[in-house]
Scaffold this active site. Structure first.
Site, short mmCIF file in Angstrom:
data_model
loop_
_atom_site.label_atom_id
_atom_site.label_comp_id
_atom_site.label_asym_id
_atom_site.label_seq_id
_atom_site.Cartn_x
_atom_site.Cartn_y
_atom_site.Cartn_z
N GLU A 107 -29.35 -19.08 -42.96
CA GLU A 107 -30.08 -19.94 -42.03
C GLU A 107 -30.78 -21.04 -42.83
OE1 GLU A 107 -31.60 -21.85 -39.10
OE2 GLU A 107 -30.41 -20.07 -38.61
N ASP A 134 -27.07 -24.32 -45.90
CA ASP A 134 -26.00 -24.62 -44.96
C ASP A 134 -24.89 -23.58 -45.11
OD1 ASP A 134 -24.22 -26.28 -43.25
OD2 ASP A 134 -23.16 -26.56 -45.14
N ASP A 157 -24.76 -24.23 -32.75
CA ASP A 157 -25.15 -25.47 -32.08
C ASP A 157 -23.89 -26.15 -31.55
OD1 ASP A 157 -26.05 -28.04 -31.37
OD2 ASP A 157 -27.59 -28.00 -32.93
N ASP A 193 -21.60 -19.83 -25.49
CA ASP A 193 -21.76 -19.89 -24.04
C ASP A 193 -21.60 -21.33 -23.55
OD1 ASP A 193 -24.16 -20.93 -25.10
OD2 ASP A 193 -25.26 -20.43 -23.28
N THR A 230 -28.36 -11.85 -28.09
CA THR A 230 -29.10 -12.80 -28.91
C THR A 230 -29.98 -13.67 -28.03
OG1 THR A 230 -27.51 -14.61 -28.82
CG2 THR A 230 -27.11 -12.89 -30.47
N LYS A 231 -30.93 -14.35 -28.66
CA LYS A 231 -31.84 -15.24 -27.94
C LYS A 231 -31.06 -16.30 -27.17
CE LYS A 231 -35.31 -18.81 -28.91
NZ LYS A 231 -36.11 -19.46 -30.00
N PHE A 232 -30.09 -16.93 -27.83
CA PHE A 232 -29.35 -18.02 -27.19
C PHE A 232 -28.38 -17.48 -26.14
CE2 PHE A 232 -30.78 -20.02 -31.12
CZ PHE A 232 -31.34 -21.18 -30.60
N GLU A 233 -27.86 -16.28 -26.36
CA GLU A 233 -27.02 -15.67 -25.34
C GLU A 233 -27.84 -15.39 -24.08
OE1 GLU A 233 -24.01 -11.84 -24.76
OE2 GLU A 233 -25.26 -12.02 -26.55
#
Length: 251
Positions: A107, A134, A157, A193, A230-233
């Site tokens: 990360e 990266d 992203d 997603d 996950t948070k973004f899921e």
């Protein structure tokens, strides 16, 4: 550009404001980050103290060091690299379910790594290590060929604007690089997603000859059950987005 404080003195070759990039010159497409900047974020006093005490043991910064995985983890075990671990909530939650597997979370965002570091220390999780840098550079410069059992890229992203598509991590070159770092039989697992990004990935599923596309779901030995949202899921599910999963196996 993020201002660096005294706790950033161990960032090694990682310059403030953007990660290092390498000209691969192999005819494949790799992410082009453009005017990339670290997201701003500061650590609390407790996080700073925890970082100073534990990062030298549990973390590394992007460099030209080829990691000795058995030495770093203190054991011989399958190793999975998670690119873009964010705040590490799901990483920390899944690790106890994968005690026999070494997890390396990669990360750029230091506060995210600090949160994961806190979870690792408080939870006494011994199978997670972290790298700040990266993901493409880390894979190329810090991991030996055929050294990994798996690579995870969960909800990267999507860079939705067309002019930014070149920044997407899923490119033909990235798939080739990942394939080179996977051992035979190793698994690449990607989840998104974002409908347009899924269409983008659909065009690349057969792009790398070293990777056998397995589709989803598929019977494979690792990474088939993420078990933790996950948070973004979770954000995607709240918006009724369709979650797309992709699996490849190194031939």
């Amino acid at each position: 550009m993020v201002e660096m404080n005294s706790s950033d003195k161990n960032l090694g070759n990682l310059p403030p404001g953007r990660p290092l990039q390498t000209d691969f010159n192999d005819g494949r497409d790799y992410p082009r980050l453009g005017n990339f900047s670290f997201r701003r974020g500061t650590l609390t006093d407790n996080q700073e103290a925890l970082w100073e005490e534990n990062w030298p043991r549990l973390g590394k910064v992007l460099s030209d060091e080829r990691i000795d995985l058995p030495k770093w983890f203190g054991r011989e075990a399958d190793t999975i690299v998670e690119i873009g671990s964010g705040t590490g909530t799901s990483t920390a939650a899944m690790a106890p379910l994968e005690k026999d597997t070494n997890i390396v979370a990669v990360e750029l965002y230091r506060p995210g790594l600090a949160k994961l570091l806190g979870s690792v220390v408080r939870g006494e999780i011994d199978n997670i290590r972290m790298i700040r840098g990266d993901g493409v550079e880390v894979l190329q410069r810090m991991f030996a060929p055929e050294s990994l059992a798996g690579v995870r890229i969960y909800f990267p992203d999507p860079w939705p604007k067309a002019r930014h598509h070149k920044r997407r991590i899923v490119q033909s070159g990235t798939l080739h690089l990942i394939a080179s770092r996977l051992r035979p039989g190793g698994i690449l697992h990607i989840a998104t997603d974002h409908a347009d990004y899924a269409e983008w990935i659909d065009e690349l599923v057969e792009a790398e000859p070293q990777l056998e596309y397995l589709g989803w779901p598929a019977e494979v030995p690792v990474l088939t059950d993420r078990q933790v949202i996950t948070k973004f899921e979770g954000k995607g599910l709240d918006k009724e987005h369709t979650i797309r999963e992709y699996l490849w196996r190194k031939r």
